[in-house]
Write a protein that holds these residues in place. Structure first.
Motif, short mmCIF file in Angstrom:
data_model
loop_
_atom_site.label_atom_id
_atom_site.label_comp_id
_atom_site.label_asym_id
_atom_site.label_seq_id
_atom_site.Cartn_x
_atom_site.Cartn_y
_atom_site.Cartn_z
N ALA A 1 0.83 -1.20 0.00
CA ALA A 1 0.00 0.00 0.00
C ALA A 1 0.87 1.25 0.00
N GLY A 2 0.41 2.28 -0.66
CA GLY A 2 1.14 3.54 -0.70
C GLY A 2 2.38 3.46 -1.59
N GLU A 3 3.16 4.50 -1.51
CA GLU A 3 4.39 4.62 -2.30
C GLU A 3 5.58 4.54 -1.35
N ALA A 4 6.47 3.58 -1.57
CA ALA A 4 7.65 3.41 -0.72
C ALA A 4 8.68 4.48 -1.04
N LEU A 5 9.13 5.18 -0.01
CA LEU A 5 10.11 6.25 -0.17
C LEU A 5 11.30 6.02 0.75
N THR A 6 12.46 6.50 0.32
CA THR A 6 13.66 6.45 1.15
C THR A 6 13.85 7.79 1.84
N LEU A 7 14.12 7.76 3.14
CA LEU A 7 14.30 8.98 3.92
C LEU A 7 15.76 9.38 4.00
N ASP A 8 15.99 10.68 4.13
CA ASP A 8 17.34 11.17 4.40
C ASP A 8 17.77 10.71 5.79
N PRO A 9 19.08 10.68 6.05
CA PRO A 9 19.54 10.34 7.41
C PRO A 9 18.94 11.27 8.45
N GLN A 10 18.70 10.75 9.62
CA GLN A 10 18.10 11.53 10.70
C GLN A 10 19.02 12.68 11.12
N GLN A 11 18.44 13.87 11.25
CA GLN A 11 19.20 15.04 11.68
C GLN A 11 19.33 15.03 13.20
N VAL A 12 20.55 14.94 13.70
CA VAL A 12 20.76 14.81 15.14
C VAL A 12 21.53 15.98 15.75
N VAL A 13 22.27 16.71 14.95
CA VAL A 13 23.06 17.83 15.48
C VAL A 13 22.10 18.90 15.99
N GLY A 14 22.34 19.36 17.21
CA GLY A 14 21.47 20.37 17.82
C GLY A 14 20.38 19.78 18.68
N LYS A 15 20.19 18.45 18.61
CA LYS A 15 19.19 17.79 19.45
C LYS A 15 19.73 17.61 20.87
N GLN A 16 18.81 17.49 21.81
CA GLN A 16 19.19 17.22 23.19
C GLN A 16 19.23 15.73 23.45
N CYS A 17 20.21 15.29 24.19
CA CYS A 17 20.27 13.89 24.62
C CYS A 17 19.05 13.62 25.50
N ALA A 18 18.30 12.57 25.19
CA ALA A 18 17.09 12.26 25.93
C ALA A 18 17.37 11.82 27.35
N ALA A 19 18.61 11.41 27.64
CA ALA A 19 18.95 10.96 28.99
C ALA A 19 19.61 12.05 29.83
N SER A 20 20.52 12.82 29.23
CA SER A 20 21.29 13.79 30.01
C SER A 20 20.91 15.25 29.73
N GLY A 21 20.23 15.50 28.61
CA GLY A 21 19.92 16.87 28.23
C GLY A 21 21.05 17.56 27.50
N GLU A 22 22.17 16.87 27.33
CA GLU A 22 23.33 17.45 26.64
C GLU A 22 23.02 17.66 25.16
N ILE A 23 23.45 18.81 24.62
CA ILE A 23 23.22 19.10 23.20
C ILE A 23 24.21 18.32 22.35
N ILE A 24 23.71 17.68 21.32
CA ILE A 24 24.56 16.95 20.39
C ILE A 24 25.21 17.96 19.44
N ALA A 25 26.50 18.14 19.59
CA ALA A 25 27.21 19.12 18.78
C ALA A 25 27.91 18.48 17.59
N TYR A 26 28.12 17.18 17.63
CA TYR A 26 28.90 16.50 16.61
C TYR A 26 28.19 15.19 16.28
N GLU A 27 27.87 14.99 15.01
CA GLU A 27 27.04 13.85 14.61
C GLU A 27 27.53 12.49 15.10
N PRO A 28 28.84 12.19 15.04
CA PRO A 28 29.29 10.87 15.52
C PRO A 28 29.04 10.64 17.01
N ASP A 29 28.74 11.70 17.75
CA ASP A 29 28.46 11.53 19.18
C ASP A 29 27.02 11.07 19.44
N ALA A 30 26.18 11.06 18.42
CA ALA A 30 24.76 10.76 18.60
C ALA A 30 24.46 9.28 18.38
#
Length: 242
Positions: free
Chosen positions: A178-207
């Motif tokens: 059903a529907g049209e299958a689409l591929t998504l871009d990689p998830q944007q994580v830089v600038g997000k808050q860590c859900a456990a510590s609240g720390e801001i993700i400044a560098y993608e490999p840290d996420a």
């Protein structure tokens, strides 16, 4: 070299995908087709009666009613187009959450979904979008039957605690094609808050992101289990988000 290639394949995150669902028309397609045909014939007759005489020896003198016939035909075609389309926006369901496509796609990630309920022959998903603003998505059986089914299916797999849809709800089975299958871009994580510590993700490999709900953690604060209930033990130190 083979060892490095194997390691690279292991570190590569899984591809993110989603299904795009177009709304069904608000009336029977055959009604729209019939009205469209009648309107097209009326428009053709109106144009011929109005302008046929401009061709040498081609047509009769213009009828006084020709403009009205042409207008009526155009009006009938407009009604057919209106009946054959829907005012609902396309919906997207998948790894990115629940999306509403109105020009741009506004998404409610799975970790932002607060409630999925069945009310008035419709699936209603409420929560917050990626920016934290309140969001409500309504998928009715009349216009979005498969989107409604997929929302419930995916929510039960990813965030079962927030699902309030009875098993006997009159939903169609979620079709694999059903529907049209689409591929998504990689998830944007830089600038997000860590859900456990609240720390801001400044560098993608840290996420590190939960594969089930998309919730983001800093690699130094990844718990054993995500808030959605998903296991995070597979998010190793070398695994990057996708």
């Amino acid at each position: 070299m083979a060892k490095r290639a194997k390691s690279s394949r292991k570190d590569k995150p899984p591809e993110r995908r989603e299904q795009r669902f177009q709304p069904l028309p608000s009336a029977s397609p055959w009604v729209a087709y019939l009205l469209g045909a009648i309107g097209a014939v009326a428009m053709g007759a109106g144009v011929w009666e109005q302008f046929g005489s401009t061709f040498p020896e081609a047509g009769p003198e213009p009828l006084k009613a020709a403009p009205y016939i042409l207008f009526a035909g155009a009006l009938i075609v407009a009604v057919a187009i209106w009946l054959g389309t829907s005012g609902q926006a396309p919906l997207r369901v998948g790894d990115g959450g629940i999306g509403v496509e109105k020009g741009q796609v506004r998404r409610m990630p799975w970790y932002g979904v607060e409630r999925v309920e069945w009310r008035g022959e419709a699936v209603r998903a409420s929560g917050k979008d990626e920016d934290g603003a309140a969001m409500l998505v309504v998928a009715t059986l009349a216009t979005h039957p498969q989107a409604a089914s997929w929302i419930v299916k995916e929510a039960r797999e990813r965030v079962p605690a927030v699902v309030d849809v009875p098993e006997d709800a009159t939903l169609p089975p979620p079709g694999a094609a059903a529907g049209e299958a689409l591929t998504l871009d990689p998830q944007q994580v830089v600038g997000k808050q860590c859900a456990a510590s609240g720390e801001i993700i400044a560098y993608e490999p840290d996420a590190r992101a939960c594969r089930r709900c998309g919730r983001v953690y800093h690699k130094a604060h990844v718990p054993g289990t995500c808030a959605c209930g998903g296991a995070l033990s597979n998010l190793g130190e070398s695994e990057k988000t996708g």
